[in-house]
Write an enzyme that holds these catalytic residues in place. Structure first.
Site, PDB file in Angstrom:
ATOM      1  N   GLY A  83       0.824  -1.197   0.000  1.00  0.00           N
ATOM      2  CA  GLY A  83       0.000   0.000   0.000  1.00  0.00           C
ATOM      3  C   GLY A  83       0.859   1.249   0.000  1.00  0.00           C
ATOM      4  O   GLY A  83       2.071   1.191  -0.202  1.00  0.00           O
ATOM      5  N   ARG A  84       0.201   2.398   0.252  1.00  0.00           N
ATOM      6  CA  ARG A  84       0.936   3.665   0.200  1.00  0.00           C
ATOM      7  C   ARG A  84       1.783   3.873   1.444  1.00  0.00           C
ATOM      8  O   ARG A  84       2.698   4.706   1.431  1.00  0.00           O
ATOM      9  CB  ARG A  84      -0.035   4.834   0.040  1.00  0.00           C
ATOM     10  CG  ARG A  84      -1.054   4.980   1.148  1.00  0.00           C
ATOM     11  CD  ARG A  84      -1.870   6.244   0.945  1.00  0.00           C
ATOM     12  NE  ARG A  84      -3.004   6.310   1.860  1.00  0.00           N
ATOM     13  CZ  ARG A  84      -3.785   7.365   1.990  1.00  0.00           C
ATOM     14  NH1 ARG A  84      -3.555   8.438   1.266  1.00  0.00           N
ATOM     15  NH2 ARG A  84      -4.797   7.357   2.838  1.00  0.00           N
ATOM     16  N   GLU A 102       4.411  -2.341   3.133  1.00  0.00           N
ATOM     17  CA  GLU A 102       4.200  -3.640   2.503  1.00  0.00           C
ATOM     18  C   GLU A 102       3.757  -4.633   3.570  1.00  0.00           C
ATOM     19  O   GLU A 102       4.273  -4.628   4.697  1.00  0.00           O
ATOM     20  CB  GLU A 102       5.493  -4.110   1.836  1.00  0.00           C
ATOM     21  CG  GLU A 102       5.329  -5.331   0.945  1.00  0.00           C
ATOM     22  CD  GLU A 102       6.595  -5.644   0.169  1.00  0.00           C
ATOM     23  OE1 GLU A 102       6.558  -6.556  -0.676  1.00  0.00           O
ATOM     24  OE2 GLU A 102       7.610  -4.965   0.408  1.00  0.00           O
ATOM     25  N   VAL A 103       2.799  -5.490   3.237  1.00  0.00           N
ATOM     26  CA  VAL A 103       2.274  -6.492   4.167  1.00  0.00           C
ATOM     27  C   VAL A 103       2.849  -7.859   3.806  1.00  0.00           C
ATOM     28  O   VAL A 103       2.800  -8.272   2.642  1.00  0.00           O
ATOM     29  CB  VAL A 103       0.732  -6.515   4.142  1.00  0.00           C
ATOM     30  CG1 VAL A 103       0.198  -7.550   5.134  1.00  0.00           C
ATOM     31  CG2 VAL A 103       0.170  -5.134   4.465  1.00  0.00           C
ATOM     32  N   LYS A 145       3.132  -5.869   8.874  1.00  0.00           N
ATOM     33  CA  LYS A 145       3.101  -4.676   8.035  1.00  0.00           C
ATOM     34  C   LYS A 145       4.412  -3.929   8.236  1.00  0.00           C
ATOM     35  O   LYS A 145       4.717  -3.455   9.333  1.00  0.00           O
ATOM     36  CB  LYS A 145       1.914  -3.781   8.403  1.00  0.00           C
ATOM     37  CG  LYS A 145       1.703  -2.607   7.449  1.00  0.00           C
ATOM     38  CD  LYS A 145       0.428  -1.865   7.804  1.00  0.00           C
ATOM     39  CE  LYS A 145       0.173  -0.695   6.836  1.00  0.00           C
ATOM     40  NZ  LYS A 145      -1.063   0.023   7.163  1.00  0.00           N
ATOM     41  N   ASP A 168     -10.443   7.027   7.028  1.00  0.00           N
ATOM     42  CA  ASP A 168     -10.017   6.411   5.762  1.00  0.00           C
ATOM     43  C   ASP A 168     -10.765   5.101   5.538  1.00  0.00           C
ATOM     44  O   ASP A 168     -10.172   4.077   5.207  1.00  0.00           O
ATOM     45  CB  ASP A 168      -8.510   6.181   5.770  1.00  0.00           C
ATOM     46  CG  ASP A 168      -7.951   5.931   4.361  1.00  0.00           C
ATOM     47  OD1 ASP A 168      -8.668   6.252   3.387  1.00  0.00           O
ATOM     48  OD2 ASP A 168      -6.836   5.416   4.233  1.00  0.00           O
TER      49      ASP A 168
END
Length: 567
Positions: free
Chosen positions: A223-224, A227-228, A241, A342
Site C-alpha cells: 500500500g501507500r 508492505e504487508v 506490516k 479512511d
C-alpha cells in the site's frame, strides 16, 4: 678763513651708528614679539585695549566659525582676532584650515608688522552636508541575513526538539510494564488471555520478543504506507506490516491507536505487537496483527458472489466495528471515541467466518470526553431529515441511535462544547482516499474541531462500502433469479481510476452525483432496505446521515437465512 671740508672719518661714523641703531631695533623687535589686533579671544578680557602681544616667532591670527544663535534661531558667522600662544609656535595652528571640520571654520595668520591681522578676513568655504557613506552590498546583505539565519536556526532547533519530545511521548505510550511471563509453548491466544484484559496490547518486552522471533514468509500486499507480509511465529500465521521509513508518523499513530484501552473487538483487526528493527543501514518499523487469508473486502468482492445472508453478515460486522470505534466508553480505564478517516473496502479485512474487521488506523483521530456539537443543516434539506418533518421527531430518531442532538439554527455557529474537549489528530499530515471523501471534505467546509463532523465523514465512506457489497449480492424476483452485478469501485463511470481532488469535487459536490442504484434492488425487500440505508449514509448534508449504531440496528433487524440460491 677758508671753509673746513667734512672729515671722511666723521661720515663713516654716522653711517655706522645708524646701522647699529637699526640692528638694535630689529633685535628689540625679535626679543619683545609682535603686537596683534585682539577681539573675542583676548588674553585678559578685564584689561581690554584691542591688542595683544605675540611671543617671538609667533603669529597674529584672524579666524571665522559658523555658530548657532539660539536667540535668533539661525546660523551666523563669528569672527575672532588674537595672538597664538607660546605653546602653539609654528605653522600647525595656522594651517588648520586645510583640514575639513564638522562645523565650517577658517583661519588666516600673519607676522609682517604690528596689527597685521586686523585687515585679514578669511572666508568660509562651502561644504557638502556630511552624510554617512553608503554601506557596500556585502555589509548590507550580512545585516539582513544574520537575523534571518538566527531565526531559522532557532526554528529548526525547536522543531527538532519538538519531534524528539513527540517521539519520546509516543514511546512512553507504546511502552507497557511487563505483567506476564511468556513460556516456550505459549500461543498468541494464550498470551492475550494472560494480559490485563484492557485490550491495549501485550507488554513491550513480549512484543519485542515476538517481533524478533517472527519469520517473514512472503509478501501478500503493498500500500501507500508500506508492505504487508505473511509471517510465522511458533507455527502460527501472522500479518506483518513493514512501514516505509518515510511513514514513521503513520507507524507511531497506528501503534498508538491499536494500544488504546478497550479497543480490542471482534470487528477490529487484532493487534499483536509493534517494534523497530535496525539491521545496519536499514531500519524497519513493524506492525504485527492477526492474519486473515481471505484478504481485503476489495479483493474478496471481486471473486465472490454474495447472497442475502453473506451480504448482511459483511455489512453488519463492518457497522459493528465502526460503531465500536465511534463510541466513547467512560470509566476508570475508559476508551476514547475514534474516527477512522479512511474507511474504504481496501482497509476492511474479511475473516474466515464471513465477518469483517476494520484495519489501517494511520489517519485515525481520538476524542476524549463527550461534547454537544452542532452540524449545520442547510434550510433546503430540513424537509429531508429521516422520519417526520418535525424537529422533535428527528431528534428522537437520532437520539435512539446514540447521537446527541440539538435544535439547530442554520445561522448559528457550527460547534458547541466545553473547553476541556480535545481532538488528538496525531502527527501524520496525510489525508484519506479521494474516492471515498465526503462532500464536506472535498469542498473544505468540514468543521474539523467538531468530532461529530469526523464521524459523519466516516459514515459517508461507509455508505460507499455498503454499495460495493450490495452490488455483489444476487437478488430474486418471485421465482426468477437474477445475477449479481460485476464488482466496481464507487464512481467508476464518472472519474478516472486514480481521480484527482478536483475530479471528485466536480462529481460529488458540483454535480451532486452518487453511485447508481440498480433497478433490481427495488424488487426485493432486503436490497430495498439496503438501498435506503446506503442513501441515508451518503446524504449530502452530514446532519441527515445515519449513525453507525443506527445502521447496525437496522441491519440487525433484517433476518435472512443462509439458503439463498445463487446462479
Amino acid at each position: 678763513m677758508a671753509a673746513m671740508a667734512p672729515s671722511p672719518g666723521r661720515g663713516a661714523g654716522e653711517h655706522g651708528a645708524l646701522a647699529l641703531l637699526l640692528c638694535l631695533l630689529v633685535l628689540y623687535k625679535e626679543a619683545w614679539g609682535l603686537l596683534c589686533y585682539c577681539e573675542g579671544l583676548c588674553p585678559d578680557p578685564n584689561n581690554f585695549n584691542g591688542t595683544c602681544e605675540a611671543m617671538s616667532n609667533s603669529f597674529c591670527f584672524s579666524a571665522v566659525e559658523l555658530l548657532y544663535d539660539q536667540e535668533t534661531d539661525q546660523w551666523k558667522e563669528e569672527r575672532t582676532y588674537g595672538c597664538l600662544g607660546q605653546d602653539e609656535l609654528g605653522l600647525m595652528q595656522c594651517r588648520a584650515y586645510l583640514i575639513e571640520h564638522h562645523r565650517p571654520k577658517n583661519i588666516s595668520c600673519c607676522r609682517e608688522y604690528d596689527r597685521c591681522n586686523e585687515g585679514l578676513l578669511p572666508q568660509l568655504s562651502p561644504q557638502k552636508p556630511s552624510v554617512a557613506p553608503p554601506r557596500n552590498f556585502p555589509e548590507s546583505l550580512l545585516l539582513v541575513t544574520l537575523p534571518v539565519a538566527f531565526v531559522a536556526v532557532l526554528a529548526l532547533t525547536m522543531s527538532v526538539w519538538y519531534r524528539y519530545r513527540q517521539r519520546e511521548s509516543n514511546i512512553l505510550v507504546y511502552n507497557k510494564p511487563m505483567g506476564i511471563v511468556m513460556g516456550p509453548s505459549d500461543t498468541l491466544s494464550d498470551l492475550i488471555e494472560q494480559s490485563s484484559g484492557s485490550g491495549s496490547g501485550l507488554p513491550l518486552l513480549v512484543q519485542r520478543t515476538i517481533a524478533k522471533q517472527i519469520q517473514l514468509v512472503q509478501s501478500v500486499g503493498k500500500g501507500r504506507y508500506g508492505e504487508v507480509w505473511l509471517g510465522r511465529w511458533r507455527g502460527e500465521r501472522v500479518a506483518v506490516k513493514v512501514f516505509f521509513t518515510t511513514d514513521e508518523a503513520s507507524w507511531f499513530r497506528e501503534t498508538e491507536i491499536y494500544q488504546t484501552v478497550l479497543l480490542r473487538h471482534e470487528n477490529i483487526l487484532g493487534y499483536i505487537a509493534a517494534d523497530i528493527k535496525g539491521t545496519g543501514s536499514l531500519t524497519q518499523m513493524l506492525l504485527i496483527t492477526d492474519y486473515h487469508q481471505l484478504g481485503s473486502l476489495h479483493d474478496y468482492l471481486q471473486n465472490t458472489t454474495l447472497n442475502y445472508f453473506t451480504m448482511i453478515r459483511l455489512s453488519l460486522s463492518t457497522s459493528c466495528g465502526i460503531s465500536h470505534l465511534h463510541t466513547e466508553i467512560f470509566g476508570t480505564k475508559g476508551k476514547p471515541a475514534i474516527a477512522h478517516r479512511d474507511i474504504k473496502s481496501k482497509n476492511i479485512l474479511v475473516k474466515r467466518n464471513g465477518e469483517c474487521c476494520i484495519a489501517d488506523f494511520g489517519l485515525a483521530v481520538k476524542y476524549v470526553s463527550s461534547t454537544v456539537c452542532e452540524l449545520n443543516v442547510s434550510p433546503s434539506l430540513e424537509s429531508e431529515k429521516p422520519g417526520n418533518n418535525a424537529d422533535d421527531d428527528w431528534c428522537a430518531h437520532n437520539a435512539g441511535a446514540g447521537m446527541m442532538c440539538l435544535q439547530v439554527d442554520p445561522f448559528m455557529p457550527s460547534e458547541i462544547g466545553s473547553e476541556n474537549n480535545e481532538l488528538d489528530f496525531g502527527t501524520n499530515p496525510k489525508v484519506g482516499t479521494r474516492r471515498y471523501m465526503a462532500p464536506e471534505v472535498l469542498n473544505e467546509t468540514i468543521n474539523t474541531s467538531c468530532f461529530e463532523s469526523l464521524k459523519m465523514a466516516d459514515i459517508y465512506s461507509f455508505g460507499l462500502v455498503l454499495w460495493e457489497i450490495a452490488r455483489r449480492c444476487a437478488s430474486e424476483n418471485g421465482e426468477r433469479y437474477l445475477l449479481a452485478d460485476d464488482y466496481q469501485l464507487p464512481y467508476f463511470n464518472c472519474v478516472p481510476p486514480d481521480p484527482s481532488f478536483e475530479d471528485m469535487h466536480e462529481v460529488v459536490c458540483v454535480k451532486g452525483i452518487r453511485p447508481e442504484i440498480p433497478l433490481r434492488w427495488h424488487c426485493n425487500e432486503v436490497l430495498k432496505t439496503m438501498s435506503k440505508v446506503i442513501q441515508e449514509c451518503w446524504h449530502g448534508n452530514p446532519a441527515a446521515r445515519l449513525t453507525a449504531l443506527r445502521v447496525k440496528k437496522t441491519l440487525y433487524k433484517l433476518h435472512v437465512t443462509d439458503g439463498t440460491k445463487i446462479v
